[in-house]
Design a protein around this motif. Structure first.
Motif, PDB file in Angstrom:
ATOM      1  N   TRP A 345     -20.297  34.133  29.544  1.00 12.81           N
ATOM      2  CA  TRP A 345     -19.358  32.806  29.173  1.00 12.81           C
ATOM      3  C   TRP A 345     -18.441  33.721  28.065  1.00 12.81           C
ATOM      4  O   TRP A 345     -18.748  34.534  27.323  1.00 12.81           O
ATOM      5  CB  TRP A 345     -20.258  31.928  28.412  1.00 12.81           C
ATOM      6  N   PRO A 346     -17.126  33.317  28.172  1.00 11.15           N
ATOM      7  CA  PRO A 346     -16.459  32.249  28.856  1.00 11.15           C
ATOM      8  C   PRO A 346     -15.943  32.698  30.434  1.00 11.15           C
ATOM      9  O   PRO A 346     -15.366  31.837  30.910  1.00 11.15           O
ATOM     10  CB  PRO A 346     -15.301  31.920  27.976  1.00 11.15           C
ATOM     11  N   TYR A 349     -17.399  30.794  33.339  1.00 14.75           N
ATOM     12  CA  TYR A 349     -17.177  29.241  32.779  1.00 14.75           C
ATOM     13  C   TYR A 349     -18.047  28.131  32.969  1.00 14.75           C
ATOM     14  O   TYR A 349     -18.111  27.138  32.199  1.00 14.75           O
ATOM     15  CB  TYR A 349     -15.583  28.844  32.834  1.00 14.75           C
ATOM     16  N   THR A 378     -24.035  36.246  25.070  1.00 14.39           N
ATOM     17  CA  THR A 378     -22.702  35.671  24.643  1.00 14.39           C
ATOM     18  C   THR A 378     -22.592  35.426  22.886  1.00 14.39           C
ATOM     19  O   THR A 378     -21.570  36.091  22.358  1.00 14.39           O
ATOM     20  CB  THR A 378     -22.351  34.204  25.166  1.00 14.39           C
ATOM     21  N   HIS A 431      -4.875  33.777  24.596  1.00 16.40           N
ATOM     22  CA  HIS A 431      -5.588  33.095  23.459  1.00 16.40           C
ATOM     23  C   HIS A 431      -5.642  31.552  23.837  1.00 16.40           C
ATOM     24  O   HIS A 431      -6.546  30.875  23.563  1.00 16.40           O
ATOM     25  CB  HIS A 431      -5.162  33.287  22.447  1.00 16.40           C
ATOM     26  N   LEU A 434      -8.574  31.060  26.234  1.00 19.25           N
ATOM     27  CA  LEU A 434      -9.668  31.078  25.515  1.00 19.25           C
ATOM     28  C   LEU A 434      -9.901  29.809  24.683  1.00 19.25           C
ATOM     29  O   LEU A 434     -10.976  29.181  24.647  1.00 19.25           O
ATOM     30  CB  LEU A 434      -9.552  32.185  24.546  1.00 19.25           C
ATOM     31  N   VAL A 435      -9.126  29.240  24.220  1.00 22.57           N
ATOM     32  CA  VAL A 435      -9.137  27.870  23.521  1.00 22.57           C
ATOM     33  C   VAL A 435      -9.462  26.923  24.441  1.00 22.57           C
ATOM     34  O   VAL A 435     -10.113  25.935  24.513  1.00 22.57           O
ATOM     35  CB  VAL A 435      -7.552  27.475  22.752  1.00 22.57           C
ATOM     36  N   VAL A 438     -12.947  27.098  25.437  1.00 21.55           N
ATOM     37  CA  VAL A 438     -13.894  26.601  24.582  1.00 21.55           C
ATOM     38  C   VAL A 438     -13.955  25.182  24.339  1.00 21.55           C
ATOM     39  O   VAL A 438     -15.093  24.254  24.311  1.00 21.55           O
ATOM     40  CB  VAL A 438     -13.485  27.218  23.141  1.00 21.55           C
ATOM     41  N   THR A 441     -15.851  23.674  27.271  1.00 22.71           N
ATOM     42  CA  THR A 441     -17.464  23.918  27.323  1.00 22.71           C
ATOM     43  C   THR A 441     -17.890  22.855  26.300  1.00 22.71           C
ATOM     44  O   THR A 441     -19.337  22.364  26.512  1.00 22.71           O
ATOM     45  CB  THR A 441     -17.592  25.269  26.956  1.00 22.71           C
ATOM     46  N   LEU A 442     -17.176  22.870  24.984  1.00 19.53           N
ATOM     47  CA  LEU A 442     -17.582  21.657  24.084  1.00 19.53           C
ATOM     48  C   LEU A 442     -17.779  20.387  24.671  1.00 19.53           C
ATOM     49  O   LEU A 442     -18.828  19.591  24.544  1.00 19.53           O
ATOM     50  CB  LEU A 442     -16.732  21.704  22.909  1.00 19.53           C
ATOM     51  N   PRO A 498     -10.577  34.804  29.476  1.00 18.78           N
ATOM     52  CA  PRO A 498     -11.289  34.181  28.007  1.00 18.78           C
ATOM     53  C   PRO A 498     -12.057  35.291  27.503  1.00 18.78           C
ATOM     54  O   PRO A 498     -12.297  35.216  26.101  1.00 18.78           O
ATOM     55  CB  PRO A 498     -11.590  32.843  28.452  1.00 18.78           C
ATOM     56  N   TYR A 502     -11.986  37.077  23.835  1.00 17.02           N
ATOM     57  CA  TYR A 502     -13.012  36.947  22.832  1.00 17.02           C
ATOM     58  C   TYR A 502     -13.417  38.485  22.434  1.00 17.02           C
ATOM     59  O   TYR A 502     -13.682  38.704  21.121  1.00 17.02           O
ATOM     60  CB  TYR A 502     -14.033  36.350  23.526  1.00 17.02           C
TER      61      TYR A 502
END
Length: 598
Positions: A345-346, A349, A378, A431, A434-435, A438, A441-442, A498, A502
């Motif tokens: 991850w990510p 995904y 991770t 980036h 990547l945001v 995240v 996933t949250l 992503p 990271y």
């Protein structure tokens, strides 16, 4: 030697032509036995709709395209009938989701039925066509590659900007391809999201903001310094190759029923490894692994003067073939979850999706280990290993995406844009992805632990559906590989991955890895910048004797391998992490200073 290579190229192109033409070498008839539907309510409704439409019981065999069109229409008619039936007279004790026919189920039913109903030339001669396609392509590829080992080792720069396959695109056609791809993805995304415009419009707004920031806010509206590949004539074979790859990925992700003839060819291999018939994903994994192996041999032939490149290439060949392809299939045969132990991850995904977590937890001890392994890799593995070795340990030695880029994509590595403007786009886009990863996933984890799908103005199912479509499919597949001949072999790794973002953040600020330079030996030949697949102007650093610490650098080491003077070295220092890229080890005297000294 050239004669052998020409024969190999002719055999390969012949196999590719047969492979492409084989998509239409089957016929189809629908009956109750080959309708691959297990749900009794769905099957009854589909058979009734197909009978009314004249598809069931039709003695005439249909072509792939005609059969799929009529079968889909029967499925949609059955879907409408089931929806109306449930609304008027809901059956007792049967959940709505089990009774109604969802769109995703229609896609699965169509694919399985098309595959099960295939008859004709190819389905009846699978072994022959396997040899004529995969077998002959393998033979042709090896005949083209193996004579390279008889040549003198070392980099030669022989025609990379002259071939119509590897020349690259002038700015105009490149902009047209990028614009058409973005527009096409957003239009299909509107359809993919059931006619909801919110996510395509939001994506378009983000793209517009990034363009504004780069071109106007940061005033990067020129191509200076020019990219290394700046051809005067666009590569016609490169455009054809890109279109072919893009078409393949469109079928793979969104219309696999049209690929059933290809999938039938690898059924025996899938049944041997996993005990199950092949899917489009097994075909993809098989093709992926074969290409990495064959083009890995080409990579070794080209860079065999460099031990680092030989070992690194063997590494990506091993991890792709064993860890990404064979081992997960064996796990399925052992009634264990499909799991790629090197996927992190990510980039992976969907690792924290509810269905995956439940599947791992419910699979016993090995499934629990897989879950713990993925989280540990991770949270701890990535930062610790990257601290010592930089992102090269994964991006250049382990990753399947990187493995394909380094093998099949190596002929296109010089096409990466070296301009400052491209670097600005790169930072914002990768980036941003990547945001997004995240954030998605949250939301998914929040839904998993609370049971609530809605968070503020967003639905977690919708967010992850759009991420899977836009990033997991369109960006990683269509652009990531389809744009090899158009924008270089690391388009996905540079602009979209992503996990690369990271790893890159850790590499830039908290890693011992750097590329050291000996500026006094640099002759400014430009080989290093030309061959940098990540768009880094390596020569700029080498001329100044400055260590190269860039978050995008994947540590492939090719810049060092093609340097005729040994100026560049890949190293893991133990100190001065915060100062490693600031010192200039060569003296630069301007004309005004020369006049003063004179």
């Amino acid at each position: 030697m050239k004669t052998i290579q020409k024969i190999g190229l002719f055999i390969f192109l012949g196999a590719l032509a047969i492979f492409t033409a084989s998509l239409g070498l089957s016929k189809h008839q629908l009956n109750a036995d080959n309708l691959s539907v297990t749900n009794e309510y769905h099957k009854k409704a589909i058979l009734e709709a197909a009978t009314n439409q004249g598809l069931l019981g039709n003695s005439t065999s249909l072509s792939n395209i005609a059969f799929i069109k009529q079968l889909r229409q029967s499925m949609f008619n059955a879907q409408t009938a089931l929806n109306e039936s449930f609304s008027k007279n809901p059956p007792e004790g049967i959940p709505e989701w089990d009774y109604k026919l969802g769109d995703w189920k229609i896609g699965d039913y169509v694919f399985q039925t098309v595959k099960a109903s295939s008859t004709g030339l190819l389905p009846n001669n699978r072994n022959l066509f396997f040899f004529l396609t995969f077998g002959m392509a393998l033979i042709g590829g090896l005949l083209f590659i193996l004579p390279k080992f008889l040549q003198a080792p070392g980099i030669k720069n022989d025609g990379i900007y002259h071939s119509s396959l590897t020349r690259g695109l002038t700015f105009g056609p490149r902009a047209v391809f990028i614009g058409a791809t973005i527009l096409g993805v957003l239009l299909y995304g509107w359809f993919y999201m059931d006619g909801k415009l919110f996510w395509p419009i939001l994506t378009l707004v983000v793209i517009t903001i990034i363009i504004f920031l780069v071109l106007y806010k940061e005033k990067q509206n020129s191509l200076s310094p020019a990219k290394s590949a700046s051809p005067n004539v666009t590569a016609s074979l490169g455009i054809f190759s890109g279109i072919y790859l893009i078409g393949f990925y469109i079928l793979l992700y969104w219309a696999p029923e049209y690929m059933t003839n290809w999938i039938l060819l690898v059924d025996p291999i899938s049944e041997f490894l996993s005990g199950n018939p092949a899917s489009q994903w097994f075909l993809y994994g098989f093709l992926y692994s074969i290409i990495v192996l064959v083009m890995g041999i080409r990579m070794i032939s080209k860079y065999r003067h460099n031990k680092y490149q030989i070992v690194r290439t063997f590494s990506v060949m091993f991890f792709q073939t064993c860890f990404a392809f064979i081992l997960p299939e064996i796990l399925i045969r052992l009634n264990q979850p499909y799991f790629d132990f090197k996927n992190i991850w990510p980039l992976d995904y969907d690792f924290f999706f509810d269905w995956n977590i439940n599947n791992l937890i419910n699979s016993g001890g090995l499934g629990i280990f897989m879950l713990v392994w993925g989280i540990t890799l991770t949270v701890l593995g990535v930062p610790i290993i990257t601290y010592f070795f930089g992102k090269r340990w994964y991006c250049s030695w382990v990753c399947g995406c990187g493995g394909l880029a380094e093998t099949m994509g190596d002929p296109f590595r010089q096409l990466s844009d070296k301009s400052l403007r491209a670097w600005k786009y790169e930072r914002y886009i990768i980036h941003g992805v990547l945001v997004f990863a995240v954030f998605m996933t949250l939301m998914v984890l929040y839904s998993y632990f609370t049971g609530s799908r809605d968070i503020l103005f967003f639905n977690s199912d919708v967010v992850r559906k759009w991420y899977g479509f836009l990033i997991g499919s369109a960006f990683a597949g269509i652009v990531g590989t389809g744009f090899y001949p158009l924008m270089g072999n690391r388009t996905w790794c540079r602009f979209g991955c992503p996990l690369a973002a990271y790893l890159g953040l850790i590499q830039k600020y908290k890693s011992r890895f750097r590329i050291t330079t000996n500026g006094g030996q640099c002759i400014s030949c430009g080989n290093c910048s030309t061959y940098c697949e990540m768009g880094i102007d390596v020569r700029h650093y080498a001329q100044r004797g400055q260590d190269i610490v860039r978050s995008s650098c994947v540590g492939c080491g090719v810049c060092s391998a093609v340097c005729p003077r040994g100026v560049l070295r890949l190293e893991n220092g133990s100190t001065d992490i915060s100062q490693r890229a600031t010192e200039l080890r060569t003296i630069h005297i301007s004309e005004s200073e020369v006049k003063i000294l004179a």
